[in-house]
Design an enzyme around this catalytic site. Structure first.
Site, PDB file in Angstrom:
ATOM      1  N   HIS A 116       8.769   2.274  -1.809  1.00  0.00           N
ATOM      2  CA  HIS A 116       8.820   1.048  -1.378  1.00  0.00           C
ATOM      3  C   HIS A 116       7.633   0.767  -0.559  1.00  0.00           C
ATOM      4  CE1 HIS A 116      11.936  -1.705  -2.709  1.00  0.00           C
ATOM      5  NE2 HIS A 116      12.865  -0.569  -2.538  1.00  0.00           N
ATOM      6  N   ASP A 123      11.970  -3.311   0.352  1.00  0.00           N
ATOM      7  CA  ASP A 123      13.232  -3.064   0.840  1.00  0.00           C
ATOM      8  C   ASP A 123      13.652  -3.731   1.946  1.00  0.00           C
ATOM      9  OD1 ASP A 123      11.063  -1.699   2.159  1.00  0.00           O
ATOM     10  OD2 ASP A 123      11.992   0.015   2.435  1.00  0.00           O
ATOM     11  N   HIS A 178     -15.842   2.116 -18.901  1.00  0.00           N
ATOM     12  CA  HIS A 178     -15.898   3.468 -19.764  1.00  0.00           C
ATOM     13  C   HIS A 178     -16.695   3.429 -20.905  1.00  0.00           C
ATOM     14  CE1 HIS A 178     -12.811   5.606 -17.116  1.00  0.00           C
ATOM     15  NE2 HIS A 178     -12.258   4.575 -17.138  1.00  0.00           N
ATOM     16  N   TYR A 230       0.020 -14.258 -12.060  1.00  0.00           N
ATOM     17  CA  TYR A 230       0.738 -15.400 -11.339  1.00  0.00           C
ATOM     18  C   TYR A 230      -0.282 -16.567 -10.951  1.00  0.00           C
ATOM     19  CZ  TYR A 230       3.643 -11.174 -10.750  1.00  0.00           C
ATOM     20  OH  TYR A 230       4.571 -10.205 -10.817  1.00  0.00           O
ATOM     21  N   GLU A 257      11.570  -1.642  11.914  1.00  0.00           N
ATOM     22  CA  GLU A 257      12.637  -2.326  11.322  1.00  0.00           C
ATOM     23  C   GLU A 257      13.165  -3.226  12.259  1.00  0.00           C
ATOM     24  OE1 GLU A 257      14.301   1.650  11.045  1.00  0.00           O
ATOM     25  OE2 GLU A 257      14.340   1.537   8.700  1.00  0.00           O
TER      26      GLU A 257
END
Ligand SMILES: [Zn+2]
Ligand SMILES: [Zn+2]
Length: 395
Positions: free
Chosen positions: A99, A104, A241, A297, A373
């Site tokens: 994560h 998370d 490449h 997106y 957190e």
């Protein structure tokens, strides 16, 4: 209703949720366990699940005791295919998966919203929808499917909001910006097909390596000469490449490029010019230029009115007015939350998760990424507060 105290009261629970997800990360389109944990959480709390059938995405619905509008919030739930190098008790237990983008934390914060809102739903005017979205990190992403499968209907969603954690922003702060907030990100695969041969006899070949040099230079002129200077655009050839040995002229050269823009008109211009240069290169050098385009997106566009009227005043009740930052220019990252904002008004903000004193300053998508957190309860409270105030204002 102010959600600051209630959110502080579930602070430790949210840390537990986040650490559980962090130690069991699953990559995009493989979020089986994560999805099951979320489902069980919703069921255990008596929260209705809207079965939209969009892969591992889970949609929760909390219906208020009084009629009103519906406010949706989104958390992406997927992790990245990379190893974790942090030495923490909640370190990834899935080798090669981490994560590293903080999803998370998004998931844990949205579970916090569920707990906060569920507690007071009888007094709520309208509904709250919880979009736990799979597969943000991999095209075509999970957001598009949620929209297509009707996650914004039944009940009809009136506004939508989400956060992304940001270590560049100290914990305790949130940030919003009107207008573009993430770039349209498209991918090209180019193949320049020449005619190989001996390196000593180039006149008998069509050298795709030399052509590639001109081709790349020509592509770089699009941003500098075709796009209006005040607009944002990126053309990056990230991979090239071709060839095997110094005296062999290769048959072909392959390239991969990411093409980014903050405006759908600029996006169309970039593609038009790139494809013209492919054609022109063929004419100029007698080679063949094949291209494959994968559209990513769309541009994420935040609703300035929504930010000023709802997000800022509501989040100020949680973090304080002086802890709200105005974002004046967008980055060039991509984010599939853009699909929700194409459909409904709302915004995608940044949730401060950095802490220099604790050494939590690593950027996302790195093996040492970790976050403070203390952003979890703040994220939950800010979302719940905005949802509540929006529903009160519009009842
Ligand atoms: Zn990411
Ligand atoms: Zn992310």
């Amino acid at each position: 209703m102010i959600f600051k105290e209630p959110a502080l009261n579930i602070k430790d629970k949210l840390v537990e949720f986040r650490r559980d997800f962090h130690s069991h990360p699953e990559p995009s389109f493989c979020e089986e366990r994560t999805s099951a944990v979320i489902r069980k959480f919703l069921e255990d709390n008596g929260i209705e699940i809207q079965e939209v059938g969009a892969g591992y995405s889970v949609v929760g619905v909390i219906r208020g005791g009084k009629p009103g509008k519906t406010f949706a919030m989104r958390a992406d739930i997927d992790a990245l295919p990379m190893p974790e190098l942090n030495d923490v008790p909640y370190k990834s237990q899935n080798e090669g998966v981490m994560h590293a983008c903080g999803h998370d934390a998004h998931t844990a914060a949205l579970m916090g919203v569920a707990l906060l809102i569920n507690e007071v739903k009888d007094q709520m005017s309208g509904n709250v929808k919880l979009l736990f979205q799979a597969a943000e990190e991999k095209i075509p992403g999970g957001a598009k499917e949620l929209v297509e499968k009707g996650a914004l209907e039944n009940p009809y969603v009136d506004a939508v909001m989400g956060f992304h954690v940001a270590n560049a922003l100290p914990v305790g702060y949130v940030a919003f910006g009107a207008g573009p907030g993430a770039a349209a990100c498209d991918t090209y695969k180019f193949r320049i097909i020449g005619k190989g041969g001996h390196g000593a006899y180039p006149h008998a070949t069509i050298d795709p390596v030399v052509i590639s040099a001109y081709f790349i230079t020509a592509l770089q002129s699009i941003v500098s000469r075709n796009v209006e200077p005040v607009q944002g655009a990126v053309i990056t050839i990230g991979s090239i490449h071709g060839g095997t040995k110094e005296n062999i002229i290769a048959d072909d050269v392959e390239m991969l490029a990411t093409i980014r823009s903050l405006d759908e008109d600029v996006r169309a211009l970039l593609h038009k010019r790139i494809q013209e240069i492919c054609k022109g290169t063929e004419a100029m050098y007698g080679c063949k230029v094949e291209w494959e385009l994968e559209m990513g997106y769309p541009v994420l566009v935040n609703d300035g009115d929504f930010i000023n009227k709802y997000a800022v005043p509501s989040c100020a009740k949680i973090v304080g007015e002086d802890h709200i930052v105005e974002v004046k220019k967008s980055g060039m990252g991509g984010e599939d939350f853009a699909y929700f904002l194409q459909q409904r008004p709302g915004c995608f903000g940044s949730l401060g998760s950095g802490n220099a004193e604790k050494g939590l300053v690593q950027g996302g998508h790195t093996s040492l990424f970790d976050l403070d957190e203390d952003c979890l309860w703040r994220g939950a409270a800010c979302l719940a507060q905005t949802a509540w105030d929006y529903l009160e204002e519009n009842k």
